[in-house]
Design an enzyme around this catalytic site. Sequence first.
Site, PDB file in Angstrom:
ATOM      1  N   CYS A  38       7.959   2.845 109.815  1.00 14.41           N
ATOM      2  CA  CYS A  38       6.995   3.919 109.552  1.00 14.41           C
ATOM      3  C   CYS A  38       6.250   4.406 110.790  1.00 14.41           C
ATOM      4  CB  CYS A  38       5.981   3.451 108.528  1.00 14.41           C
ATOM      5  SG  CYS A  38       6.718   2.698 107.068  1.00 14.41           S
TER       6      CYS A  38
ATOM      7  N   HIS B  89       5.839   9.288 101.341  1.00 14.94           N
ATOM      8  CA  HIS B  89       5.913   8.504 102.577  1.00 14.94           C
ATOM      9  C   HIS B  89       7.265   8.796 103.217  1.00 14.94           C
ATOM     10  CE1 HIS B  89       5.534   5.709 105.663  1.00 14.94           C
ATOM     11  NE2 HIS B  89       5.175   4.620 104.997  1.00 14.94           N
TER      12      HIS B  89
ATOM     13  N   HIS C 165      -2.990   6.010 107.358  1.00 12.27           N
ATOM     14  CA  HIS C 165      -1.628   5.659 106.966  1.00 12.27           C
ATOM     15  C   HIS C 165      -1.519   5.715 105.441  1.00 12.27           C
ATOM     16  CE1 HIS C 165       2.370   4.217 107.527  1.00 12.27           C
ATOM     17  NE2 HIS C 165       2.164   3.096 106.857  1.00 12.27           N
TER      18      HIS C 165
END
Length: 412
Positions: free
Chosen positions: A159, A318, A284
């Site tokens: 990520c 995401h 995040h």
Amino acid sequence: MTSSTCYLNALGMLCAAGDCATSIAKNLSTQQNFMTITDAYSNGTALPLGLYHGELPQITLPDNKWQSRNNQFALAALNQIKPEVTQAIAQYGADRVGVIIGTSTSGIAESETAIRQWAQTGNVPAYYDYGLQEMGATAQFIGTLLGVRGPTYSISTACSSGAKALASARRLIRAGICDAVIAGGVDTLCKLTVQGFSSLEAVSETRCNPFSKHREGINIGEGAALFLVTNKPTGAELSGVGEGSDAHHISAPDPTGAGAIRCMSAALQDAGIDADAVGYVNLHGTATVLNDTMESIAMHQVFGSDTPCSSTKPFTGHTLGAAGAIEAGICWLLLQEALPLSIAKMTSNMTTPTLPVHVWDQEQDETLPTLNLVTPDFVTKSTTRAAPLHYALSNSFAFGGNNISLILGRIK
């Protein structure tokens, strides 16, 4: 301008929330749900996914190894900044232009289909080339398409990949290796990631709900964001970078937030600013129990409870290897004052900046430190913060504690 200064000059971007930076900026002013409910990637279990439904350009390079959806996303983002990229190549020369792309999927979706056919029939489909799924494929595709000969490679750190590509681009420019770099992140949906995160019990069956006491997990998404990075003072400055790798656990974050604290603190130090100078933090904010707990602790320690912040993953999903670049792109748009003025407002005696709204059920988890989440009726708790927005920070916290924080600054 000093030789160490680095700027993000131009941005091309697409994801579930829009087909370009302009449409994404507009859509972030709403609470619209862009998730698509489908079982196409999850074997009969319908899940909300951040699927992109827009048109994608055709790839004209003939080799099979370039024919992936991931590369189509990269090309769509590249086309949005093609004039600036073309000018940079002409100005600096092909040898002085590099390409760095963050990804975690590359062309794995095409490989999944090919392997399924091979398992069922014993024949590999004619279109298949192993190079489709190599992590370096998208960077090589862009380099080949543009004919540039500077350093060309990919970063795959889950990520944090897209954000780390931007940090790496800054290093190449500061080191004098490149004068311009096309950098960012590209990731497209495949069964491997959707079912992989499902096996970790990290996927929500409803729209993700970051920092709520009812949060259940993430929505996987897809997207791309590419920047032209040079030392030319246009766009926004890449003012600060803080990176770390705490290796706490292969998939779970350090619950104390120590790794995230180090990254945010290092980014502030690198930018030469105090925490009070940051007017917005893009969290995040995955909506998993562990990540939101960790990030709340870290945010509160570094920024306290006044700094405006939000997670934009309820809009985009995401996007994994692209997330760090897309969310840096959102900060870039803020500094360009590109978002509509109707979202979130400061106190009435200040200039009105625009911040992405934090979409959630507004059910606070009492076990988490309080954050100044940007709600639709947001009024910041701080009356001393400078306006307009001068600095925005973007957090990307990946598997293995492979973390990064980026600070983007308004060009003075």
